[in-house]
Design a protein around this motif. Structure first.
Motif, short mmCIF file in Angstrom:
data_model
loop_
_atom_site.label_atom_id
_atom_site.label_comp_id
_atom_site.label_asym_id
_atom_site.label_seq_id
_atom_site.Cartn_x
_atom_site.Cartn_y
_atom_site.Cartn_z
N VAL A 19 0.83 -1.20 0.00
CA VAL A 19 0.00 0.00 0.00
C VAL A 19 0.87 1.25 0.00
O VAL A 19 0.60 2.22 -0.73
N GLU A 20 1.91 1.26 0.82
CA GLU A 20 2.78 2.43 0.91
C GLU A 20 3.47 2.72 -0.42
O GLU A 20 3.82 3.86 -0.70
N THR A 21 3.63 1.69 -1.24
CA THR A 21 4.33 1.85 -2.52
C THR A 21 3.45 2.46 -3.59
O THR A 21 3.91 3.27 -4.40
N ILE A 22 2.16 2.12 -3.62
CA ILE A 22 1.36 2.43 -4.80
C ILE A 22 0.13 3.31 -4.56
O ILE A 22 -0.47 3.77 -5.53
N CYS A 23 -0.25 3.56 -3.32
CA CYS A 23 -1.53 4.24 -3.07
C CYS A 23 -1.41 5.75 -2.91
O CYS A 23 -0.44 6.25 -2.35
N ASP A 24 -2.43 6.46 -3.40
CA ASP A 24 -2.56 7.89 -3.15
C ASP A 24 -3.23 8.13 -1.80
O ASP A 24 -2.79 8.98 -1.03
N ARG A 25 -4.31 7.39 -1.56
CA ARG A 25 -5.04 7.50 -0.29
C ARG A 25 -5.33 6.11 0.24
O ARG A 25 -5.35 5.13 -0.52
N VAL A 26 -5.61 6.04 1.53
CA VAL A 26 -5.97 4.77 2.14
C VAL A 26 -7.14 4.98 3.10
O VAL A 26 -7.38 6.09 3.60
N LEU A 51 -1.71 9.25 2.19
CA LEU A 51 -0.64 8.61 2.96
C LEU A 51 0.26 9.65 3.63
O LEU A 51 0.70 9.46 4.75
N ARG A 52 0.51 10.75 2.94
CA ARG A 52 1.42 11.76 3.50
C ARG A 52 0.86 12.37 4.78
O ARG A 52 1.62 12.89 5.61
N GLU A 53 -0.48 12.35 4.94
CA GLU A 53 -1.09 12.87 6.16
C GLU A 53 -1.16 11.81 7.25
O GLU A 53 -0.95 12.11 8.43
N LEU A 54 -1.46 10.57 6.86
CA LEU A 54 -1.51 9.50 7.86
C LEU A 54 -0.12 9.17 8.38
O LEU A 54 0.05 8.81 9.55
N LEU A 55 0.86 9.27 7.49
CA LEU A 55 2.24 8.98 7.88
C LEU A 55 3.01 10.29 8.05
O LEU A 55 3.92 10.61 7.29
N LYS A 56 2.60 11.07 9.01
CA LYS A 56 3.29 12.34 9.26
C LYS A 56 4.73 12.04 9.67
O LYS A 56 5.01 11.03 10.31
N PRO A 57 5.66 12.94 9.31
CA PRO A 57 7.09 12.66 9.57
C PRO A 57 7.43 12.74 11.06
O PRO A 57 8.26 13.53 11.49
N GLU A 83 1.93 0.29 8.97
CA GLU A 83 1.58 -0.85 9.82
C GLU A 83 1.34 -0.40 11.26
O GLU A 83 0.40 -0.86 11.92
N GLU A 84 2.18 0.51 11.76
CA GLU A 84 2.02 1.00 13.13
C GLU A 84 0.74 1.82 13.28
O GLU A 84 0.03 1.73 14.29
N VAL A 85 0.41 2.63 12.25
CA VAL A 85 -0.84 3.39 12.28
C VAL A 85 -2.03 2.44 12.30
O VAL A 85 -2.98 2.62 13.06
#
Length: 321
Positions: free
Chosen positions: A202-209, A223-229, A298-300
């Motif tokens: 999913v992290e490789t190919i998705c725009d949203r989840v 993904l960029r919002e769910l996986l904040k740095p 995965e952690e999210v």
């Protein structure tokens, strides 16, 4: 952006057992899938992913709520002609050969013979099934059956692709090939919705989840919002430490690996990283690597599953897939 799939207040209940007990598979789902995006629908087994896919395809009907595809009912012929669908457990006529099965599905869509013949050649090549074209389905491996299922979902050159657990049964090379294919289809402007519990893909190919937990949508977004740095820890590798310092660092590390050559690799939380770096500098140790570890999808996902379990402790409601 244009919404290809619009889901409003979607709920699905089933009746099960001798006493026809009500069980909820999906509860008040609201979701839009936009044109040209790749949307990953995530959830554990039994979360409600397959139920959602069947509702989108018009194979079952909602208890409450509504699904629209291009603003129309999913069951209309106009809509179905533009959709490719791979069910979770595809079942095909096993006495047919690979090419014959694709011909069968192509004719269901009313494709002309010339167009259909070319589509079959292209799909056999793209899915790595050229050598299996004249092989009866009963002789195919599970992975090749899955590849064939993806080929039949693409036979009509669909604008919308709905894939239920497309990575199931594929070996690592097959998963890589499918990821590449999805990225290729995305570049062609296709809209892709797929469900999975294999999160690295999913992290490789998705725009949203969207994360589905026990029939409820917990998080939906880019993904960029769910996986904040957000840095959750640091991995430190150093050399040249004495035994006393190694023992001290072992006491504050989340994870610690040390050896007799005075080399260490350790994981340190954000609170202690400054102290560790100061100690290494003061003792004359040589810092080899300092790598921040960021939160993964995965952690999210696991965080949402645990949160839902805690909220529903003692709740006996059953959720189906």
């Amino acid at each position: 952006m244009e919404a290809v799939i619009q889901i409003k207040g979607l709920t699905k209940d089933f009746r099960r057992g001798f006493f026809m007990r009500r069980v909820t598979a999906l509860e008040d789902l609201n979701l839009n899938i936009m044109k040209g995006e790749t949307f990953g629908y995530l959830g554990s087994n039994g979360a409600g992913k397959t139920t959602t896919m069947k509702l989108i395809m018009g194979l079952i009907f909602p208890t409450k709520g509504k699904v629209c595809i291009w603003g129309k009912e999913p069951s209309t012929k106009e809509v179905k002609r533009k959709i490719g669908f791979l069910p979770e457990n595809p079942y095909f006529y096993d006495y047919l050969k690979v090419r014959e099965l694709l011909q069968f599905y192509g004719r269901l869509f009313g494709l002309e013979n010339r167009v259909l013949k070319r589509r079959i050649i292209i799909l056999l090549e793209r899915l790595g099934l050229e050598k299996e074209a004249e092989t009866p389905l009963r002789q195919l491996s599970k992975g090749n059956i899955q590849r064939l299922g993806i080929a039949q979902a693409l036979i009509n050159d669909p604008e919308l692709l709905v894939l239920d657990e497309p990575m199931s049964g594929l070996d690592p090379m097959g998963r890589r090939d499918l990821r590449d294919l999805i990225l290729e289809l995305k570049s062609e402007g296709k809209t892709i919705l797929f469900s999975t519990h294999i999160l690295p893909d999913v992290e490789t190919i998705c725009d949203r989840v969207g994360i589905l937990v026990k029939g409820k949508a917990r998080k939906v977004g880019p993904l960029r919002e769910l996986l904040k740095p957000r840095v959750i820890a640091y991995e430190v590798t150093a050399t040249g430490l004495d035994k006393e310092v190694m023992e001290f660092l072992q006491g504050i590390a989340i994870r610690f690996i040390g050896d007799k050559s005075r080399d260490i690799t350790m994981e340190v939380d954000e609170e202690n990283i400054s102290e560790v770096l100061d100690i290494l500098h003061q003792r004359g140790a040589r810092l080899l690597y300092l790598v921040p570890k960021k939160e993964t999808l995965e952690e999210v996902f696991l965080k949402e599953v645990i949160k839902e379990d805690e909220n529903n402790t003692g709740n006996s409601t059953t959720v189906l897939s």
